[in-house]
Write a protein that holds these residues in place. Structure first.
Motif, mmCIF file in Angstrom:
data_model
loop_
_atom_site.group_PDB
_atom_site.id
_atom_site.type_symbol
_atom_site.label_atom_id
_atom_site.label_comp_id
_atom_site.label_asym_id
_atom_site.label_seq_id
_atom_site.Cartn_x
_atom_site.Cartn_y
_atom_site.Cartn_z
ATOM 1 N N VAL A 183 0.805 -1.498 0.035
ATOM 2 C CA VAL A 183 0.222 -0.145 -0.320
ATOM 3 C C VAL A 183 0.753 1.114 0.036
ATOM 4 O O VAL A 183 1.898 1.343 0.777
ATOM 5 C CB VAL A 183 -1.037 0.212 0.943
ATOM 6 N N LYS A 184 0.785 1.931 -1.131
ATOM 7 C CA LYS A 184 1.875 3.457 -1.134
ATOM 8 C C LYS A 184 1.014 4.629 -0.497
ATOM 9 O O LYS A 184 1.383 5.879 0.132
ATOM 10 C CB LYS A 184 2.093 3.744 -2.178
ATOM 11 N N ALA A 185 -0.731 4.488 -0.885
ATOM 12 C CA ALA A 185 -1.498 6.147 -0.277
ATOM 13 C C ALA A 185 -2.975 5.225 0.219
ATOM 14 O O ALA A 185 -3.806 4.549 -0.297
ATOM 15 C CB ALA A 185 -1.519 6.636 -1.593
ATOM 16 N N VAL A 186 -3.549 5.919 1.171
ATOM 17 C CA VAL A 186 -5.057 5.361 1.324
ATOM 18 C C VAL A 186 -6.112 6.605 0.815
ATOM 19 O O VAL A 186 -5.764 7.963 1.618
ATOM 20 C CB VAL A 186 -5.517 5.080 2.862
ATOM 21 N N GLU A 187 -6.751 7.025 0.710
ATOM 22 C CA GLU A 187 -7.166 7.902 0.041
ATOM 23 C C GLU A 187 -8.325 7.783 -0.562
ATOM 24 O O GLU A 187 -9.288 7.037 -0.175
ATOM 25 C CB GLU A 187 -6.426 9.025 -1.758
ATOM 26 N N SER A 188 -9.024 9.144 0.230
ATOM 27 C CA SER A 188 -11.118 9.051 -0.162
ATOM 28 C C SER A 188 -11.267 8.335 -1.827
ATOM 29 O O SER A 188 -12.532 7.550 -2.239
ATOM 30 C CB SER A 188 -11.515 10.623 -0.148
ATOM 31 N N VAL A 218 -7.434 3.059 -3.102
ATOM 32 C CA VAL A 218 -6.211 2.738 -2.246
ATOM 33 C C VAL A 218 -4.505 2.443 -3.038
ATOM 34 O O VAL A 218 -5.363 1.207 -4.144
ATOM 35 C CB VAL A 218 -5.732 1.051 -1.610
ATOM 36 N N LEU A 219 -4.165 3.113 -3.101
ATOM 37 C CA LEU A 219 -3.036 2.808 -3.561
ATOM 38 C C LEU A 219 -2.432 1.814 -4.426
ATOM 39 O O LEU A 219 -1.146 1.742 -2.380
ATOM 40 C CB LEU A 219 -2.574 4.675 -4.642
ATOM 41 N N VAL A 220 -1.619 0.714 -4.777
ATOM 42 C CA VAL A 220 -1.213 0.035 -4.535
ATOM 43 C C VAL A 220 -0.143 -0.515 -5.041
ATOM 44 O O VAL A 220 0.089 -0.221 -6.656
ATOM 45 C CB VAL A 220 -1.972 -1.239 -3.971
ATOM 46 N N ALA A 221 1.426 -0.544 -4.976
ATOM 47 C CA ALA A 221 2.922 -0.733 -5.894
ATOM 48 C C ALA A 221 2.910 -2.185 -5.740
ATOM 49 O O ALA A 221 3.155 -3.115 -5.156
ATOM 50 C CB ALA A 221 3.902 -0.364 -4.918
ATOM 51 N N LEU A 222 3.521 -2.968 -7.265
ATOM 52 C CA LEU A 222 2.939 -4.064 -7.502
ATOM 53 C C LEU A 222 4.531 -3.891 -7.215
ATOM 54 O O LEU A 222 5.330 -5.653 -7.688
ATOM 55 C CB LEU A 222 2.198 -4.352 -8.519
ATOM 56 N N SER A 223 5.260 -3.483 -8.320
ATOM 57 C CA SER A 223 6.455 -3.322 -8.317
ATOM 58 C C SER A 223 7.130 -1.729 -8.000
ATOM 59 O O SER A 223 5.904 -1.114 -8.254
ATOM 60 C CB SER A 223 7.256 -4.145 -9.757
ATOM 61 N N HIS A 273 -14.200 -1.491 -4.255
ATOM 62 C CA HIS A 273 -13.571 -2.821 -4.324
ATOM 63 C C HIS A 273 -11.864 -3.223 -3.061
ATOM 64 O O HIS A 273 -11.162 -3.881 -3.322
ATOM 65 C CB HIS A 273 -12.487 -2.978 -5.534
ATOM 66 N N LEU A 274 -12.506 -2.010 -1.664
ATOM 67 C CA LEU A 274 -11.312 -2.070 -0.989
ATOM 68 C C LEU A 274 -12.476 -3.663 0.166
ATOM 69 O O LEU A 274 -11.756 -4.200 1.029
ATOM 70 C CB LEU A 274 -12.025 -1.051 0.147
ATOM 71 N N ALA A 275 -13.336 -4.175 0.038
ATOM 72 C CA ALA A 275 -14.258 -4.590 0.973
ATOM 73 C C ALA A 275 -15.333 -5.764 -0.202
ATOM 74 O O ALA A 275 -15.665 -4.791 -0.985
ATOM 75 C CB ALA A 275 -13.925 -4.363 1.800
ATOM 76 N N ASP A 276 -16.094 -6.116 0.765
ATOM 77 C CA ASP A 276 -16.896 -6.849 -0.138
ATOM 78 C C ASP A 276 -18.183 -5.846 0.128
ATOM 79 O O ASP A 276 -19.059 -5.654 -0.644
ATOM 80 C CB ASP A 276 -17.847 -8.184 1.277
ATOM 81 N N ARG A 311 -16.718 2.681 4.976
ATOM 82 C CA ARG A 311 -17.100 4.037 5.919
ATOM 83 C C ARG A 311 -15.338 4.521 5.762
ATOM 84 O O ARG A 311 -14.794 5.930 5.283
ATOM 85 C CB ARG A 311 -17.693 4.338 6.743
ATOM 86 N N ARG A 312 -14.112 4.151 6.751
ATOM 87 C CA ARG A 312 -12.997 4.607 7.188
ATOM 88 C C ARG A 312 -11.904 3.570 6.441
ATOM 89 O O ARG A 312 -11.551 2.692 7.609
ATOM 90 C CB ARG A 312 -12.682 4.721 8.466
ATOM 91 N N PRO A 313 -11.739 3.353 5.469
ATOM 92 C CA PRO A 313 -10.874 2.387 4.974
ATOM 93 C C PRO A 313 -9.422 2.901 5.361
ATOM 94 O O PRO A 313 -8.892 1.563 5.257
ATOM 95 C CB PRO A 313 -10.495 3.418 2.724
ATOM 96 N N ALA A 314 -8.947 4.006 5.939
ATOM 97 C CA ALA A 314 -7.836 4.195 6.813
ATOM 98 C C ALA A 314 -7.370 3.271 7.978
ATOM 99 O O ALA A 314 -6.546 2.913 8.207
ATOM 100 C CB ALA A 314 -7.439 5.437 6.479
ATOM 101 N N ARG A 315 -8.840 2.880 8.343
ATOM 102 C CA ARG A 315 -8.754 1.723 9.322
ATOM 103 C C ARG A 315 -8.538 0.609 8.931
ATOM 104 O O ARG A 315 -7.662 -0.113 10.046
ATOM 105 C CB ARG A 315 -10.025 1.567 10.213
ATOM 106 N N LYS A 316 -8.802 0.108 7.657
ATOM 107 C CA LYS A 316 -8.286 -1.786 7.047
ATOM 108 C C LYS A 316 -7.009 -1.475 6.450
ATOM 109 O O LYS A 316 -6.035 -2.536 6.824
ATOM 110 C CB LYS A 316 -9.159 -1.758 6.793
ATOM 111 N N TYR A 317 -7.021 -0.792 5.843
ATOM 112 C CA TYR A 317 -5.210 -0.538 5.234
ATOM 113 C C TYR A 317 -4.285 0.729 5.316
ATOM 114 O O TYR A 317 -4.700 1.784 5.717
ATOM 115 C CB TYR A 317 -5.564 0.036 3.419
ATOM 116 N N ARG A 318 -3.219 0.510 6.147
ATOM 117 C CA ARG A 318 -2.262 1.458 6.199
ATOM 118 C C ARG A 318 -0.893 1.274 5.180
ATOM 119 O O ARG A 318 -0.853 0.247 4.618
ATOM 120 C CB ARG A 318 -1.921 1.151 7.602
#
Length: 677
Positions: free
Chosen positions: A429-434, A437-442, A453-456, A460-467
């Protein structure tokens, strides 16, 4: 005119002969961006030329077809007051020249053999007005200021520039006869046309240069060279002796993008710059190296593209075998090389370097870690075996761009083209924004997971799950390598789904035809039009519709409330039309025929049971059964379980209670004790 080409990761190539192609100063650049603007217009390409420079027989010029006449083409070469004519009989197009064939009317001339040439027929093969052509001057009428041209490929490649010209008349592409004046530490200093001087970079010699390349040249040697860049203001001319440049034929590279070369060999060490490595032929001490470019892939290259099939269920493991721990040991004192096998002698190492089967490793990519190698000459020796990965190409230099970094060599995803829809990937995870979530694969590949697409269910608050910095798994939704865009999903249901992954309408059509389990798929709701139904989307932007009428038949009055946007659903593919990109879906996992057959079978079984086991019916040869799972022994002390068969052969489990085992109640306990399975 620079030959330091950009690689597939947006970085610079290995060694450059004509300066950095990312130099500043391009017109139209903004905010300090490095940019070069090019032009193919003849008046700009041939700027500064006049009749004295282009009017010599054998001179090469580029032009554009101005008009098509009865016997040939009028060509605009961009030189004021000079006209040019190209006869049909002097036109020759290579069958593998995609750009030339694209300029033909009607798409005439299908490929029959790579590299073959075929003269066009005047009636069917015509260059369009505006088509660019590379030509050679056959003859010139100076009084009429008219040129007669030829575009035969073999003549163009061998046309040598002669006569008296000035610096402003020299153009990249001119073929010259030169004399070696001096051998420089990093190339050659040549003279041509009596009073001109030019340099040849070490990258553009006749053969890939080893450590002792200077012994192959001496002053007054005669060589054939082609101009690759001209700086008229500084009076500097760059030349090339490389066969692919001199003959105007591209190098056939023996490795593809993202390939891992398992047993490359260090051929030359350039202190402070990088390494030249070879992977042609066989890596055998004292051998001839002799399989050439054709055998390089089989002998030393292992494909590591991690593109998954349309099912996309590949795991996100290592992108290469990785080798044993010894593969990562330091190659020398510096501790940054990757040794793979015993060293070769310099002579044997040089035999592995062939055009198309050698690569340049920039110093920033020469260490297995992210740290820069301070002293290449102390870390690597000529003949050292290394493992490298292809990260780009420099066609002008005839070199592959490679990296020795372990993170690159073992990477599953090196570029956007290495992933496919529905493929499982892992990243950081590179960034968690409104907006997601930006993910670096390489290092060079980024993926976006939108809030849907962050959960099923919507978070409401993605930053609590993804850091930031956390490791995550995702599945590829869509990828566009050209635009460097990649979208993924991190919905647990989609990540863990074992159902088929729909990535195309053709696959959907096949699944609908097979029916059964093949037609059951997972998707997610993306829209619920009030008058249409529920739109379900799958991978690669494939989507289908569940009709509103079907939902109403199943008692669903409010489809939007029953299927909110983002909900993961299991549905069945009913039909698909690939040509129209349409697909019909159903929330019923079995079609009506299957449901009817199952209902009929159940009714028949119930009828058999009712007819065979009516109250009072005598049952013979009933078999005692063990206690069913989940039933404690204490609970079953007053009952036993038996298996009986109906008239239709159906096996049924029945219960025998203590009160029914004997006519005498006082004997029931003793009889129950004897009834054991």
């Amino acid at each position: 005119g620079g030959s330091r080409a950009a690689d597939g990761n947006g970085g610079a190539g290995g060694a450059g002969s004509g300066g950095d192609s990312e130099s500043e100063g391009g017109s139209g650049s903004s905010e300090g961006a490095k940019r070069i603007e090019l032009s193919l217009r003849p008046d700009r390409v041939n700027a500064g030329q006049d009749l004295s420079s282009v009017g010599e027989a054998g001179a090469c010029v580029c032009g554009a077809v101005k008009s098509v006449e009865d016997h040939g083409y009028v060509v605009d070469i961009g030189v004021g007051g000079v006209s040019a004519f190209l006869p049909f009989s002097a036109v020759e197009l290579a069958e593998d020249d995609g750009e030339a064939l694209a300029a033909l009317e009607g798409g005439a001339g299908k490929r029959k053999g790579k590299g073959k040439t075929k003269k066009p027929q005047a009636s069917s093969r015509r260059l369009r007005v505006g088509a660019l052509v590379e030509c050679m001057v056959d003859s010139a009428d100076r009084d009429a200021r008219a040129l007669r041209l030829s575009s035969r490929a073999t003549e163009l490649a061998a046309a040598t520039t002669r006569g008296e010209v000035s610096m402003r008349h020299l153009l990249p592409g001119m073929l010259l006869r030169c004399t070696v004046v001096r051998v420089l530490p990093n190339g050659l200093w040549l003279s041509f046309m009596s009073f001109f001087r030019g340099s040849v970079d070490i990258v553009h010699l006749k053969k890939p240069a080893g450590d002792d390349w200077a012994k192959q040249y001496k002053p007054r040697d005669k060589v054939t060279a082609r101009i690759i860049h001209v700086d008229a203001a500084a009076k500097r001319v760059g030349l090339s002796l490389a066969p692919h440049v001199v003959s105007l034929r591209p190098v056939a590279f023996a490795a593809a993008m993202s390939d891992v070369v398992e047993d490359a060999t260090v051929v030359r060490v350039d202190p402070g710059m990088g390494l030249l490595i070879g992977f042609g032929g066989k890596r055998a001490e004292g051998g001839e190296g002799g399989e050439g470019v054709e055998g390089a892939v089989a002998a030393g290259s292992k494909r590591q593209r991690q593109r998954s099939a349309s099912s996309g269920d590949s795991d996100s493991g290592s992108g290469s075998d990785g080798g044993s721990d010894s593969d990562g040991e330091a190659a020398g004192k510096g501790g940054d090389g990757v040794a793979t096998s015993k060293d070769l002698t310099p002579a044997a190492a040089l035999r592995r370097a062939e055009w198309g089967a050698c690569a340049y490793v920039h110093i920033s990519r020469a260490g297995i870690t992210e740290s820069r190698v301070a002293h290449l000459e102390k870390t690597f020796r000529v003949g050292r075996g290394v493992k490298a990965r292809v990260v780009g190409f420099s066609p002008m230099d005839g070199l592959v761009n490679a990296s020795l970094r372990r993170s690159v060599v073992e990477a599953t995803v090196l570029r956007y083209a290495d992933v496919a829809p529905a493929q499982l990937v892992s990243g950081t995870v590179k960034a968690v924004e409104s907006w997601g979530v930006l993910v670096a694969l390489s290092d060079s590949v980024r993926a976006l997971a939108t809030p849907m697409h962050l959960a099923d269910t919507m978070l409401r608050r993605p930053a609590r799950k993804y850091r930031e910095g956390g490791k995550v798994e995702a599945r590829v939704l869509t990828v566009d390598p050209a635009r460097r865009k990649l979208h993924v999903t991190m919905k647990p249901t989609l990540l863990g789904s074992s159902l088929p992954k729909l990535t195309s309408y053709r696959q959907a059509k096949k699944a609908a035809a097979e029916g059964g389990a093949a037609a059951i798929v997972h998707g997610f709701v993306t829209a619920v039009p009030a008058t249409a139904g529920v739109i379900v989307t799958f991978y690669n932007n494939v989507h289908g519709l569940v009709p509103l009428a079907e939902l109403k038949r199943d008692g669903i009055a409010d489809a939007a409330a029953a299927y909110p946007v983002g909900t993961v659903v299991k549905c069945r593919v009913v039909s698909a039309a690939p040509d129209k990109e349409r697909m019909r879906l159903s929330m019923r996992l079995r079609d009506r025929a299957a449901e009817g057959a199952e209902a009929a079978a159940t009714a028949a079984a119930d009828a058999d049971l009712a007819a065979s086991l009516r109250p009072g019916t005598m049952v013979k040869r009933a078999a005692l059964l063990p206690l069913p799972a989940g039933v404690a022994a204490e609970e079953a002390a007053d009952r036993r379980f038996v298996k009986v068969k109906t008239a239709g052969g159906r096996e049924v489990t029945a219960v025998l209670r203590a009160g029914d085992v004997s006519d005498h109640a006082d004997l029931a306990e003793a009889v129950m004790a004897t009834l054991q399975p």
